[in-house]
Design an enzyme around this catalytic site. Sequence first.
Site, PDB file in Angstrom:
ATOM      1  N   ARG A  42       5.024   1.702  -8.066  1.00  7.14           N
ATOM      2  CA  ARG A  42       4.688   3.072  -8.509  1.00  7.14           C
ATOM      3  C   ARG A  42       4.592   2.954 -10.001  1.00  7.14           C
ATOM      4  O   ARG A  42       5.844   2.513 -10.460  1.00  7.14           O
ATOM      5  CB  ARG A  42       5.430   4.192  -8.017  1.00  7.14           C
TER       6      ARG A  42
ATOM      7  N   HIS B 145      -3.621   7.233  -5.708  1.00 11.25           N
ATOM      8  CA  HIS B 145      -2.512   7.548  -5.098  1.00 11.25           C
ATOM      9  C   HIS B 145      -3.079   7.221  -3.580  1.00 11.25           C
ATOM     10  O   HIS B 145      -3.120   8.294  -2.767  1.00 11.25           O
ATOM     11  CB  HIS B 145      -1.754   8.694  -5.286  1.00 11.25           C
TER      12      HIS B 145
ATOM     13  N   GLN C 197      -0.761   8.597  -0.489  1.00  8.11           N
ATOM     14  CA  GLN C 197      -0.811   9.966  -0.265  1.00  8.11           C
ATOM     15  C   GLN C 197      -2.110  10.289   0.662  1.00  8.11           C
ATOM     16  O   GLN C 197      -1.852  11.352   1.606  1.00  8.11           O
ATOM     17  CB  GLN C 197      -0.931  10.729  -1.711  1.00  8.11           C
TER      18      GLN C 197
ATOM     19  N   ASP D  58      -2.494  20.285  -6.936  1.00 11.55           N
ATOM     20  CA  ASP D  58      -1.665  19.311  -7.162  1.00 11.55           C
ATOM     21  C   ASP D  58      -1.248  19.734  -8.699  1.00 11.55           C
ATOM     22  O   ASP D  58      -1.930  20.709  -9.273  1.00 11.55           O
ATOM     23  CB  ASP D  58      -2.454  17.905  -7.390  1.00 11.55           C
TER      24      ASP D  58
ATOM     25  N   CYS E 295       0.052  17.744  -2.520  1.00 14.52           N
ATOM     26  CA  CYS E 295       1.051  16.397  -2.305  1.00 14.52           C
ATOM     27  C   CYS E 295       2.344  16.573  -2.515  1.00 14.52           C
ATOM     28  O   CYS E 295       2.961  15.738  -2.132  1.00 14.52           O
ATOM     29  CB  CYS E 295       0.154  15.440  -3.084  1.00 14.52           C
TER      30      CYS E 295
ATOM     31  N   ARG F  64       3.672  11.048   5.243  1.00 18.10           N
ATOM     32  CA  ARG F  64       3.966   9.907   4.251  1.00 18.10           C
ATOM     33  C   ARG F  64       4.289   8.719   5.064  1.00 18.10           C
ATOM     34  O   ARG F  64       3.921   7.583   4.964  1.00 18.10           O
ATOM     35  CB  ARG F  64       4.669  10.198   2.901  1.00 18.10           C
TER      36      ARG F  64
HETATM   37  N1   CP Z   1       3.679  13.151  -3.145  1.00 14.60           N
HETATM   38  C1   CP Z   1       4.515  12.024  -3.755  1.00 14.60           C
HETATM   39  O1   CP Z   1       4.206  10.996  -4.225  1.00 14.60           O
HETATM   40  O2   CP Z   1       5.954  12.546  -4.133  1.00 14.60           O
HETATM   41  P1   CP Z   1       6.841  11.807  -4.794  1.00 14.60           P
HETATM   42  O3   CP Z   1       6.367  11.677  -6.277  1.00 14.60           O
HETATM   43  O4   CP Z   1       8.065  12.572  -4.832  1.00 14.60           O
HETATM   44  O5   CP Z   1       7.004  10.384  -4.496  1.00 14.60           O
HETATM   45  N1  NVA Z   2      -0.798  13.779  -9.759  1.00 19.01           N
HETATM   46  C1  NVA Z   2       0.608  13.800  -9.688  1.00 19.01           C
HETATM   47  C2  NVA Z   2       0.874  13.306  -8.041  1.00 19.01           C
HETATM   48  C3  NVA Z   2       2.455  13.022  -7.948  1.00 19.01           C
HETATM   49  C4  NVA Z   2       2.518  12.676  -6.392  1.00 19.01           C
HETATM   50  C5  NVA Z   2       1.248  12.831 -10.688  1.00 19.01           C
HETATM   51  O1  NVA Z   2       0.670  11.566 -10.648  1.00 19.01           O
HETATM   52  O2  NVA Z   2       2.157  13.093 -11.327  1.00 19.01           O
END
Ligand code: CP
Ligand code: NVA
Length: 309
Positions: A108, A135, A138, A227, A267, A295
């Site tokens: 990530r 993502h 997700q 989101d 999400c 997930r």
């Molecule tokens: N939806 C998601 O990716 O959650 P986290 O940021 O908690 O991993």
């Molecule tokens: N758009 C959000 C998604 C988190 C799972 C971010 O990137 O923070």
Amino acid sequence: PAKAGMEDFLHISDFDKATIMKILDRAAEVKAVIKSGDRAFLPFKGKTMAMIFAKPSMRTRVSFETGFFLLGGHAIYLGPDDIQMGKREETCDVARVLSRYNDIIMARVFAHQDILDLAKHATVPVINGLTDYNHPCQIMADALTIIEHVGRLEGTKVVYVGDGNNIVHSWLLLAAVIPFHFVCACPKGFEPDAKTVQKAQQAGISKIEITNDPQEAVRGADVVYSDVWASMGQKEEAAHRRQVFQGFQVDENLMKLAGPKAYFMHCLPAERGVEVTDGVIEAPNSIVFPQAENRMHAQNAIMLHALGL
Ligand code: CP
Ligand code: NVA
């Protein structure tokens, strides 16, 4: 390097429809095994995974680590202070060192280029656990959740309301592969990346609309999706965005306009009272927790595919 019999998972559109559907079918199968309490399916036995996190996480960290363990493997969490990819050490060096210890890498990161560089230099599969651009894990989990609740993904109407961000890009890249109706309703100036919209439209698979009118957009939706308005890395813009995004909150009125068959998805993490009301997220047609659970199941199938298992 070529990854004999193995594949990275970086963008949904890197795969054809048959492969995406196969991964989703596999996710449902392995989910049933895990939910039955059967712990004899151990395809990752003797394998290890490095998980690089440049950003915070609950779902991604816990679902990957738990899923990999339940299927026999061992996952190693590397937080923002550990590897400091590109800062303490070049990404190309991180990729080659981890490839000598681990069978698979999940990361990530902020810049999308970082995951591309990691995948380029790693000799083991790299899984995208979110970048500023997309993502994919997700949206695979979301697809699984829609199939479970609506009965199918093909032909459904999914309406995303909010910022044209990484989540939207993955929806668009899914729409380039699987036929459904995707609408993104966002404030002017917060549209998704134009090249990605074009790519999805040119694929000619799905009906894709980008609009600034959430009320009109949600009519007849199977799913209304939301989101955060300020993603990780944008938190200092949060106050400004709250002004600009007025009218894009998913509230009871918007869900009423969507109609009785509409599910609510998010999400997570959610900012209750900002992009979504408490009432909507707690309503019976909100499926945010089954979505979060999926997930793990979607990713188990993604990792099986990536490892050629
Ligand atoms: N939806 C998601 O990716 O959650 P986290 O940021 O908690 O991993
Ligand atoms: N758009 C959000 C998604 C988190 C799972 C971010 O990137 O923070």
